[in-house]
Design a protein around this motif. Structure first.
Motif, PDB file in Angstrom:
ATOM      1  N   LEU A  35      69.458 -17.328 -31.571  1.00 10.49           N
ATOM      2  CA  LEU A  35      68.844 -18.372 -31.193  1.00 10.49           C
ATOM      3  C   LEU A  35      70.360 -19.370 -30.976  1.00 10.49           C
ATOM      4  N   THR A 191      56.568 -20.567 -29.461  1.00  9.78           N
ATOM      5  CA  THR A 191      57.375 -19.645 -29.603  1.00  9.78           C
ATOM      6  C   THR A 191      56.425 -18.762 -28.665  1.00  9.78           C
ATOM      7  N   ALA A 216      65.303 -22.496 -26.384  1.00  8.69           N
ATOM      8  CA  ALA A 216      66.300 -21.118 -26.027  1.00  8.69           C
ATOM      9  C   ALA A 216      65.827 -20.274 -25.781  1.00  8.69           C
ATOM     10  N   VAL A 218      64.954 -15.593 -26.907  1.00  2.00           N
ATOM     11  CA  VAL A 218      65.959 -14.523 -27.530  1.00  2.00           C
ATOM     12  C   VAL A 218      65.592 -13.140 -26.259  1.00  2.00           C
TER      13      VAL A 218
END
Length: 220
Positions: A35, A191, A216, A218
């Protein structure tokens, strides 16, 4: 808790001795590194509960450090992670906290460099599985076991729908999605865990949307 395969029960391929205290800890560190987007220059790691009591004997310190160095759970370099971090100029401090956490295996990681810093709270829930429960003050639930996109955005009408439309355009199926905000109408965090790998072009298109501040990725 549901398991997808026998490997979820017996735990991941890993450097021992503990799936919770070693493999899980390494994954928390690696998600933090992921992250942050780069190797941090320094890290302040607060350990709570069982992590605080047994982290040296169970290798939690070397595991989190290995994760920050982008080592996977089975990477033998984890054993020497503290020395490697020192050689690479990463300054790491571990703090044994007395506060009683909601989960016994809890770590708060603050990492940074001259360009910025980030704070993350993660828990190791057993069998190498983890959850990220807080990111820069936002509450969330991120497993770290599926490709995911984190979108910081202004809390405005249509922002969530716009992001969902981009994912639909690229045929990315959403497995889990939640939104956290500190105050109504202020900054919020999406998220989104998806079933497929996320191409850079998807992130770039989301970043160009109105009210999007930061995106971002992941990887699992």
């Amino acid at each position: 808790m549901k398991y997808k395969s026998v490997f979820d029960i017996i735990g991941p391929v890993m450097i021992g001795p503990s799936s919770s205290h070693t493999a899980g800890a390494a994954r928390i560190g690696r998600v933090a590194r992921n992250l942050f987007g780069r190797q941090p220059a320094w890290a302040k790691i607060s350990l709570y509960g069982s992590f605080a009591k047994t982290y040296k004997g169970h290798g939690t310190d070397v595991a989190i450090t290995g994760g920050l160095l982008d080592f996977d759970t089975f990477d033998e370099r984890i054993i020497s992670a503290l020395d490697i971090a020192k050689d690479q100029g990463m300054d790491i401090v571990f703090i044994e906290e007395d506060a009683v956490p909601e989960h016994p295996n809890t770590a708060k990681i603050i990492i940074g460099d001259e360009d910025g810093e980030m704070e993350l709270v993660g828990i190791s829930i057993g069998g190498g599985k983890i959850e990220i429960t807080e990111l820069n003050g936002f509450q969330l639930r991120l497993s770290g076991h599926h490709p995911a996109i984190l979108v910081v955005h202004n809390d405005r009408f249509g922002a969530i729908a716009a992001v969902s439309n981009v994912l639909s355009k690229y045929e990315l199926n959403i497995g889990h999605m939640e939104v956290s905000r500190k105050e109504k109408g202020q900054m919020a965090l999406m998220t989104i865990e998806v079933d497929q790998n996320i191409d850079e072009v998807v992130l770039q298109e989301i970043q160009k949307l109105p009210n999007i501040i930061q995106v971002a990725r992941v990887v699992d």
